[in-house]
Write an enzyme that holds these catalytic residues in place. Structure first.
Site, PDB file in Angstrom:
ATOM      1  N   TYR A 140       0.844  -1.202   0.000  1.00  0.00           N
ATOM      2  CA  TYR A 140       0.000   0.000   0.000  1.00  0.00           C
ATOM      3  C   TYR A 140       0.877   1.249   0.000  1.00  0.00           C
ATOM      4  O   TYR A 140       0.657   2.181  -0.791  1.00  0.00           O
ATOM      5  CB  TYR A 140      -0.914  -0.013   1.216  1.00  0.00           C
ATOM      6  CG  TYR A 140      -1.580   1.315   1.484  1.00  0.00           C
ATOM      7  CD1 TYR A 140      -2.555   1.814   0.630  1.00  0.00           C
ATOM      8  CD2 TYR A 140      -1.223   2.085   2.604  1.00  0.00           C
ATOM      9  CE1 TYR A 140      -3.158   3.041   0.872  1.00  0.00           C
ATOM     10  CE2 TYR A 140      -1.819   3.295   2.848  1.00  0.00           C
ATOM     11  CZ  TYR A 140      -2.783   3.778   1.987  1.00  0.00           C
ATOM     12  OH  TYR A 140      -3.369   4.980   2.227  1.00  0.00           O
ATOM     13  N   LYS A 144       1.312   4.300  -2.991  1.00  0.00           N
ATOM     14  CA  LYS A 144       1.207   5.745  -2.813  1.00  0.00           C
ATOM     15  C   LYS A 144       2.503   6.447  -3.233  1.00  0.00           C
ATOM     16  O   LYS A 144       2.476   7.586  -3.711  1.00  0.00           O
ATOM     17  CB  LYS A 144       0.854   6.070  -1.369  1.00  0.00           C
ATOM     18  CG  LYS A 144      -0.577   5.677  -0.994  1.00  0.00           C
ATOM     19  CD  LYS A 144      -1.604   6.453  -1.808  1.00  0.00           C
ATOM     20  CE  LYS A 144      -3.020   6.205  -1.332  1.00  0.00           C
ATOM     21  NZ  LYS A 144      -4.007   7.055  -2.030  1.00  0.00           N
TER      22      LYS A 144
END
Length: 252
Positions: A140, A144
């Protein structure tokens, strides 16, 4: 609000952060995009677009005529596997950035995360500098970091300027008994200020930590203060002290 108010696309509009920003941005015309907007009651300044950011054509439709984009939509689970992240956090991010460019938007505010440097946080390499090393603590976080790199690419090659906000943990007031959560807390009030200033600041591209003025401070907010004019007013330590006092005062 007049018809000349800037128009903003808000992706992930039905989520907790998106919902809190609707009040903050009530003087703008908002395009609210979410894959499940069933709980969203549109106000006079709002239009609702139902769709997944995996649908490029749908995102382009929602972005049409917008002056700016606030991109919140993503799979936010730190433990999410690659197969779940690929569509929303990689393909979807590209769809939103490219749709903003095609629409002629001048500013995109990208909701990044403190997990982009989560490994440095675990190693207690504080204060964390937004200009320092990328060290994701998860796929994750890596997704980003990709979004930040994508933003830099668009800022360098198009008319779209990009502000990346490494947002901490957004809660209105309640803070769990955990020092890690408290140092990454971002209040609704400070979030609203940060996003509003990110929409209008005179920057081409920048990465900024999005936390409140927490004690102790573990994230460097200097560039956010200097370049965005961000001045957080809330402090997790003060909230914790107030909650403790309230609990003590209620005892017989």
């Amino acid at each position: 609000m007049g018809d000349d108010a800037p128009r903003i696309l808000l992706t992930g509009a039905a989520g907790r952060i998106g919902t809190s920003l609707r009040d903050t941005l009530s003087d703008y015309r908002l395009h609210l995009h979410d894959r499940d907007p069933s709980g969203v009651q549109a106000r006079p300044n709002e239009m609702v677009f139902e769709g997944d950011i995996a649908d490029f054509a749908g995102v382009q439709k929602a972005a049409a005529g917008c002056d700016a984009v606030i991109h919140l939509a993503a799979d936010p689970r730190v433990s999410a596997p690659w197969d779940d992240l690929r569509s929303p956090n990689f393909d979807g991010a590209y769809h939103v950035f490219e749709s903003a460019r095609l629409a002629g938007a001048r500013r995109l505010v990208f909701a990044s995360t403190n997990h982009v440097t989560g490994m440095l946080d675990q190693q207690e390499r504080w204060p964390l500098d937004p200009g320092g090393d990328i060290a994701p603590d998860s796929l994750y976080g890596a997704s980003k970091a990709f979004g930040e790199a994508l933003g830099r690419y668009y800022a360098e090659t198009s008319d779209l300027s990009v502000v990346c906000l490494r947002i901490g943990w957004v809660l209105e007031r309640y803070l769990p008994d955990n020092a890690g959560w408290r140092r990454m807390w971002l209040s609704f009030r400070d979030l609203g200020q940060l996003v509003r200033k990110s929409l209008t600041a005179d920057v081409r591209f920048g990465i900024y930590y999005g936390v409140s003025a927490n004690t102790p401070m573990r994230y460097d907010l200097e560039n956010a203060r200097r370049e965005l004019g961000y001045e957080p007013v809330d402090d997790s330590a003060r909230i914790v002290a107030e909650l403790a006092w309230s609990k003590d005062a209620s005892q017989p």
